[in-house]
Design a protein around this motif. Structure first.
Motif, PDB file in Angstrom:
ATOM      1  N   THR A 140     -74.220 -26.886 -59.655  1.00 13.52           N
ATOM      2  CA  THR A 140     -74.670 -27.946 -60.565  1.00 13.52           C
ATOM      3  C   THR A 140     -76.108 -28.409 -60.299  1.00 13.52           C
ATOM      4  OG1 THR A 140     -73.694 -29.646 -59.131  1.00 13.52           O
ATOM      5  CG2 THR A 140     -72.307 -28.789 -60.896  1.00 13.52           C
ATOM      6  N   GLU A 144     -78.605 -31.404 -62.003  1.00  8.79           N
ATOM      7  CA  GLU A 144     -78.320 -32.680 -61.327  1.00  8.79           C
ATOM      8  C   GLU A 144     -79.562 -33.574 -61.332  1.00  8.79           C
ATOM      9  OE1 GLU A 144     -76.655 -35.723 -59.731  1.00  8.79           O
ATOM     10  OE2 GLU A 144     -75.419 -33.961 -60.133  1.00  8.79           O
ATOM     11  N   LYS A 276     -69.272 -30.541 -63.992  1.00  7.77           N
ATOM     12  CA  LYS A 276     -68.730 -30.613 -62.627  1.00  7.77           C
ATOM     13  C   LYS A 276     -67.306 -30.064 -62.588  1.00  7.77           C
ATOM     14  CE  LYS A 276     -71.928 -33.783 -60.691  1.00  7.77           C
ATOM     15  NZ  LYS A 276     -72.450 -35.128 -60.614  1.00  7.77           N
TER      16      LYS A 276
END
Length: 396
Positions: A140, A144, A276
């Motif tokens: 991720t 992020e 996520k």
């Protein structure tokens, strides 16, 4: 054994240096998504090598005693009406987050099974060993915007071990966690209690306490690009009704999220939370995430199943969405970066990879405490039955 005698050490011709001199840190790795937009890399279908359980006292057991069984409310009934606040805080036993467990439980499993890993005797020496959650953070990273991370890396007997280090920022946030957030965390665990039974075919019992020390973990083998992986992750439950009882296909991930009422709220959910959820479940090959949507009073009245392989469809046409190829290409690039940076085979030497949103991944080098994370009991046990290979002359 002289680390410079190993194959990897020979790739860089090194001048004999004093033992305490630390290697120079490597360059940095960029994280901009545009750099990783190529085709999806090779990812081997994950296969389960084994499992272990942690009990109510957080003690390790090399078996499936903590595995729970998916037992949703009947579809033809009135639907769920789960009070996620029930039992808080009097029937709540949270895990002590001050205890830094590092890779210890996974290393326990590895020590037990090192002689019979399915890749054969040399497989582990080429592999990367870590937690699934650490890989999820890597996946991720290109998208992020809030939370940075630090990963400690050590090479031992050829194997590269990766263990997360809590950042100063994360620690400060954990210690100052507001009561509402603590309750939200409880509610996620409480949802699992409403959805899982202790035995196949029996019903959930939400009257007991919620103890977050208890965990069932799957240990998996995969490969990303040229990197063999051995990783472990917590599994919420197995579905006894699934056509394939073969793990990890039988596993189900359980999540809660707040009820949404506008297209904008759904779009934000798909862009951020679903990314996520996808990363966490795609890595171990868990096929479905079952979400309970809670209202402001903390009741779940609707459930929705998100098949892992269909999550990307929700953002496919969103120009501000995420792309699985970018996630996996960045992760593969980071693993290559780590493999080429950590050359010396030494369990007491740590390369600390640090990342903050908006910047590249940087590296610093450390020896022993506080960053060294491979425990002495593990290093000694592995050394006892590891024959020293014959010295090979450095390639000219």
């Amino acid at each position: 054994m002289d680390p410079r005698g190993t194959k990897r050490g020979a790739e860089k011709t090194e001048v004999a240096e004093p033992r305490n001199k630390l290697p120079r840190p490597a360059p940095s790795l960029p994280t901009d998504p545009a750099l990783y937009s190529g085709p999806f890399p090779f990812y081997r279908r994950p296969s389960e090598l084994g499992c272990f359980s942690l009990d109510a006292q957080r003690q390790y057991h090399g078996d499936a005693r903590a595995l729970r069984y998916y037992s949703p409310p009947p579809t033809n009934g009135p639907g769920p009406n789960f009070d996620l606040r029930d039992g808080y805080p009097d029937r709540y036993q949270p895990r002590d987050e001050e205890v830094q467990e590092r890779l210890d439980h996974l290393l326990c499993w590895l020590l037990e099974h090192r002689g019979r890993l399915e890749g054969g005797p040399g497989w582990l020496a080429e592999a990367i060993v870590t937690w699934r959650g650490h890989l999820t953070k890597l996946l991720t990273t290109p998208y992020e915007r809030q939370e940075g991370w630090q990963l400690a890396a050590s090479r031992f007997q050829g194997t590269l071990y990766l263990s997360e280090v809590e950042t100063q920022n994360a620690r400060a946030q954990r210690l100052a966690r507001p009561p509402l957030l603590r309750e939200l965390m409880y509610m996620g665990y409480k949802f699992e209690q409403y959805m899982c039974a202790d035995k196949p075919g029996s019903s959930p019992d939400p009257s007991g306490e919620v103890n977050t020390n208890v965990a069932f973990c799957s240990v998996l083998r995969s490969r990303l690009g040229s990197h063999p992986l051995l990783f472990s992750g917590e599994v919420d439950c197995t579905d006894p009704q699934t056509p394939s009882t073969q793990p990890p296909t039988c596993y189900v991930e359980l999540k809660t999220s707040k009820e949404m009422h506008s297209p904008g709220q759904w779009r934000s959910f798909y862009r951020h939370k679903l990314l996520k959820w996808w990363a966490q479940s795609f890595l171990p090959g868990v096929p479905n995430v079952v979400a309970g949507f809670r209202n402001p009073e903390g009741f779940v009245s609707s459930l929705k199943t998100f098949p892992t392989m269909k999550m990307f469809d929700y953002v496919r046409n969103d120009r501000d969405g995420w792309n699985p190829s970018v996630c996996m290409n960045f992760c593969a690039a980071f693993l290559s970066f780590a493999q080429s940076t950590v050359v010396q085979d030494d369990p007491r030497l740590v390369h600390l990879f640090s990342w903050e949103p908006g910047g590249p991944v940087t590296v610093s080098v450390h020896r022993d405490a506080p960053y060294a994370f491979l425990p002495i009991w593990y290093v000694e046990a592995m050394t006892q039955d590891f024959p020293s290979p014959p010295k090979t002359p450095s390639p000219k």
